[in-house]
Structures are given as C-alpha cells and as structure tokens.
Design a protein around this motif. Structure first.
Motif, PDB file in Angstrom:
ATOM      1  N   THR A 102       0.836  -1.199   0.000  1.00  0.00           N
ATOM      2  CA  THR A 102       0.000   0.000   0.000  1.00  0.00           C
ATOM      3  C   THR A 102       0.871   1.248   0.000  1.00  0.00           C
ATOM      4  OG1 THR A 102      -0.136   0.045   2.407  1.00  0.00           O
ATOM      5  CG2 THR A 102      -1.875  -1.131   1.258  1.00  0.00           C
ATOM      6  N   GLY A 103       0.305   2.322  -0.529  1.00  0.00           N
ATOM      7  CA  GLY A 103       0.991   3.606  -0.515  1.00  0.00           C
ATOM      8  C   GLY A 103       2.049   3.719  -1.586  1.00  0.00           C
ATOM      9  N   PRO A 104       2.822   4.791  -1.522  1.00  0.00           N
ATOM     10  CA  PRO A 104       3.870   4.994  -2.523  1.00  0.00           C
ATOM     11  C   PRO A 104       5.063   4.065  -2.269  1.00  0.00           C
ATOM     12  CG  PRO A 104       3.935   6.753  -0.910  1.00  0.00           C
ATOM     13  CD  PRO A 104       2.732   5.903  -0.595  1.00  0.00           C
ATOM     14  N   SER A 144      -2.589  -3.110  -6.180  1.00  0.00           N
ATOM     15  CA  SER A 144      -3.809  -2.327  -6.356  1.00  0.00           C
ATOM     16  C   SER A 144      -3.860  -1.065  -5.490  1.00  0.00           C
ATOM     17  CB  SER A 144      -5.046  -3.181  -6.094  1.00  0.00           C
ATOM     18  OG  SER A 144      -5.061  -3.653  -4.754  1.00  0.00           O
ATOM     19  N   GLN A 145      -3.138  -1.043  -4.385  1.00  0.00           N
ATOM     20  CA  GLN A 145      -3.175   0.109  -3.481  1.00  0.00           C
ATOM     21  C   GLN A 145      -1.903   0.948  -3.550  1.00  0.00           C
ATOM     22  OE1 GLN A 145      -6.025   0.897  -1.724  1.00  0.00           O
ATOM     23  NE2 GLN A 145      -6.778  -0.750  -3.034  1.00  0.00           N
ATOM     24  N   VAL A 146      -1.123   0.762  -4.619  1.00  0.00           N
ATOM     25  CA  VAL A 146       0.114   1.530  -4.805  1.00  0.00           C
ATOM     26  C   VAL A 146      -0.168   2.618  -5.836  1.00  0.00           C
ATOM     27  CG1 VAL A 146       2.514   1.468  -5.560  1.00  0.00           C
ATOM     28  CG2 VAL A 146       1.567  -0.436  -4.240  1.00  0.00           C
ATOM     29  N   ASP A 147      -0.012   3.870  -5.411  1.00  0.00           N
ATOM     30  CA  ASP A 147      -0.318   4.970  -6.312  1.00  0.00           C
ATOM     31  C   ASP A 147       0.917   5.570  -6.980  1.00  0.00           C
ATOM     32  OD1 ASP A 147       0.647   6.000  -3.972  1.00  0.00           O
ATOM     33  OD2 ASP A 147      -0.978   7.407  -3.637  1.00  0.00           O
ATOM     34  N   PHE A 148       2.117   5.204  -6.514  1.00  0.00           N
ATOM     35  CA  PHE A 148       3.349   5.751  -7.071  1.00  0.00           C
ATOM     36  C   PHE A 148       4.473   4.753  -6.867  1.00  0.00           C
ATOM     37  CE2 PHE A 148       7.431   7.817  -6.376  1.00  0.00           C
ATOM     38  CZ  PHE A 148       7.567   8.552  -7.537  1.00  0.00           C
ATOM     39  N   SER A 182      -2.225  -0.338 -10.265  1.00  0.00           N
ATOM     40  CA  SER A 182      -3.039   0.866 -10.385  1.00  0.00           C
ATOM     41  C   SER A 182      -2.774   1.484 -11.759  1.00  0.00           C
ATOM     42  CB  SER A 182      -2.667   1.852  -9.284  1.00  0.00           C
ATOM     43  OG  SER A 182      -1.330   2.299  -9.481  1.00  0.00           O
ATOM     44  N   GLY A 241      -1.598   4.317 -12.526  1.00  0.00           N
ATOM     45  CA  GLY A 241      -0.284   4.970 -12.530  1.00  0.00           C
ATOM     46  C   GLY A 241       0.851   3.978 -12.702  1.00  0.00           C
ATOM     47  N   LEU A 242       0.773   2.857 -12.019  1.00  0.00           N
ATOM     48  CA  LEU A 242       1.802   1.837 -12.166  1.00  0.00           C
ATOM     49  C   LEU A 242       1.747   1.187 -13.542  1.00  0.00           C
ATOM     50  CD1 LEU A 242       2.453   2.209  -9.192  1.00  0.00           C
ATOM     51  CD2 LEU A 242       2.642  -0.247  -9.052  1.00  0.00           C
TER      52      LEU A 242
END
Length: 110
Positions: free
Chosen positions: A6-8, A44-48, A74, A76-77
């Motif tokens: 999760t997260g960046p 799925s929960q990684v935005d960067f 995501s 972005g990924l």
C-alpha cells in the motif's frame, strides 16, 4: 503467497517489499528454496513507484522467475510499466486471483 503493498513505493519505502520478496526465496538462499508456489504482489493500493521499485522488481523477477507475479497494478503503475517497456518483461495480471492461478506466463496486454 500474496504480498499486499500500500501507498507509494520509493527509495524510502520499498525496503519492506524487497525484504518480503527475498524471504520467499528471492535471494537465492531463502527458506522457499525450490518452492514452486507463486509469489503474487498485489499492487492495487500503490499509487506511485520510482526507479528503485522498478529495480527491486527486476531483481526479484531474476531471482524468482515465473513465481513472481504482479497483480492489479493501479493506472499509474500500469502507465509506468508501459512507458518503460516492463509490461513486456514483468508478469502482469488484472487480479490477484488471476495471478495466483496462472501458469506464470502473463497474457500480452494483461
């Protein structure tokens, strides 16, 4: 095994992911040894993600081979993987379930 992230993911935060993947046998000497079970990374929960993350994923792909499967990136990924050409190198799947059930070869454009 599913590794949920999760997260960046960047130079300051990627170490736990790298440690988790190495623990699955991705360091060549881990407890999994010849374990054939897939290692699914739920993105799925990684935005960067930055180049450090890309490097870790490439290293672990080299160590784990088709056992490593990246699931549900995501938007972005997915764009990062497409821009760098990694979508043709790293096994990408639409869902965790699909990644776990696959034979280790991602469908083109997945």
């Amino acid at each position: 095994m599913v590794v949920a992230v999760t997260g960046p993911l960047d130079i300051d935060t990627v170490a736990p992911l790298e440690d988790a993947l190495r623990a699955t046998g991705g360091d060549g000497a881990g407890p999994a040894g010849g374990d054939p079970r897939p290692v699914v990374v739920d993105l799925s929960q990684v935005d960067f993600a930055d180049s450090t993350t890309v490097n870790v994923l490439l290293q672990q792909h080299a160590a784990l081979g088709t056992r490593l499967r990246l699931a549900a990136p995501s938007p972005g990924l997915r764009r990062l993987f497409e821009m760098t050409g990694l979508d043709g190198v790293l096994p990408l799947y639409e869902t965790v379930r699909e990644a776990a059930a696959a034979d280790g070869v991602a469908r083109p454009g997945a």
